[in-house]
Design an enzyme around this catalytic site. Structure first.
Site, mmCIF file in Angstrom:
data_model
loop_
_atom_site.group_PDB
_atom_site.id
_atom_site.type_symbol
_atom_site.label_atom_id
_atom_site.label_comp_id
_atom_site.label_asym_id
_atom_site.label_seq_id
_atom_site.Cartn_x
_atom_site.Cartn_y
_atom_site.Cartn_z
ATOM 1 N N PRO A 2 0.830 -1.208 0.000
ATOM 2 C CG PRO A 2 -0.109 -1.091 2.132
ATOM 3 C CD PRO A 2 0.690 -1.982 1.233
ATOM 4 C CD GLU A 3 3.505 3.749 -3.595
ATOM 5 O OE1 GLU A 3 3.862 4.799 -3.035
ATOM 6 O OE2 GLU A 3 4.108 3.247 -4.557
ATOM 7 C CG HIS A 93 -2.948 -15.682 6.314
ATOM 8 N ND1 HIS A 93 -1.688 -16.071 6.743
ATOM 9 C CD2 HIS A 93 -3.277 -16.522 5.308
ATOM 10 C CE1 HIS A 93 -1.276 -17.091 6.011
ATOM 11 N NE2 HIS A 93 -2.221 -17.392 5.140
ATOM 12 N NE ARG A 112 5.257 -11.023 1.046
ATOM 13 C CZ ARG A 112 6.018 -10.409 0.147
ATOM 14 N NH1 ARG A 112 5.455 -9.644 -0.767
ATOM 15 N NH2 ARG A 112 7.321 -10.552 0.165
#
Ligand code: ZN
Length: 275
Positions: A2-3, A93, A112
């Site tokens: 994500p930016e 997750h 991750r």
């Protein structure tokens, strides 16, 4: 990953779902993400009211009514799932679950596990090791051409690399640096120190425009999120040069969008109109 515009969109979505709500139950379902959770993480959040949710660089800050601040980062793959009604069955997750009694719940999912969540206090969080030394917010009043030129003075590195340095400006990532340099007509290979005067005056609004347009596009995906389960964190956005190698330049139409590698990251630009 994500930016900044995506993090901003996540924060706005979380604010709409959670601000003013009280955390009735918090589940921490593993000991760590990228960093260990702090001691008594869930216990310290339970019962607290969420006063505000805001962004600094690519971090989320949740301000709680006792002065505690939840400082979080989505890492590479973190997602915030906002839902109403009973909790869904949790997966391997789904690492943190925030419930607000009769209000929405939020599930943090991160396969991750490069994300993080820690706790600090409103009086000290600005000096937290993760935030100290980060430069001005690109959308804030403290960021302007003079501030940018001063931060770039003496830097011999390419402007592309300098803009990715979080000490120069907060939260800019690879995609938006490419896009902003394209709009400003500045070559990503130009020596950073030479981006001053008129060039800096073009670059600052170019940075703001690419970020604001992406935030607006992300915001449009937020509508109705409380009615249905809504996943916050990622959205598609059309870029003018990023990932468009070989296309005709959308500005000059004669140049070809070219990809180069700088600091192991892809840069896209028009060699004809970016100088
Ligand atoms: Zn061009």
């Amino acid at each position: 990953m994500p930016e900044l515009p995506e993090v901003e969109t996540v924060c706005r979505g979380l604010a709409r779902a959670l601000e003013g709500r009280r955390l009735s139950r918090v589940q921490q379902r593993r000991p760590d993400l990228r960093l260990p959770f702090p001691p008594r993480f869930a216990e310290r959040l339970t019962g607290r009211q969420i006063v505000a949710i805001r962004r600094r660089a690519k971090y989320m800050l949740w301000d709680l009514d006792d002065g505690t601040v939840l400082l979080g980062h989505l890492g590479m793959s973190g997602r915030m799932q906002v839902g109403v009604g009973p909790l869904p069955e949790l997966g391997p997750h789904d690492h943190v679950v925030f419930e607000t009694g009769d209000g929405p719940h939020v599930i943090y999912n991160d396969h991750r596990r490069f994300g993080l969540m820690t706790l600090d206090h409103r009086d000290t969080v600005a000096g937290h090791a993760l935030l100290a030394g980060i430069g001005p917010e690109p959308l804030g009043n403290e960021f302007n051409a003079d501030v940018l030129s001063a931060a770039l003075a003496g830097r011999r590195t390419p402007i592309k690399a300098a803009l990715l340095d979080q000490k120069v400006v907060a939260g800019l990532g690879n995609i938006y640096v490419s896009e902003a340099l394209f709009r400003a007509g500045i070559s990503p290979e130009r020596e950073a120190a030479t981006v001053a005067g008129k060039r800096a005056e073009r670059l600052v609004p170019a940075i703001r425009d690419v970020l604001n347009e992406a935030i607006a596009a992300g915001g449009s995906t937020l509508r109705d999120y409380v009615q249905a389960d809504g996943e916050l964190g990622y959205f598609q956005h059309a870029f003018k040069v990023y990932d468009r190698e070989g296309d005709a330049c959308p500005t000059c139409a004669k140049g070809i969008v070219t990809r180069i590698v700088q600091s192991n990251r892809s840069t896209y630009f028009c060699p004809r109109c970016q100088k």
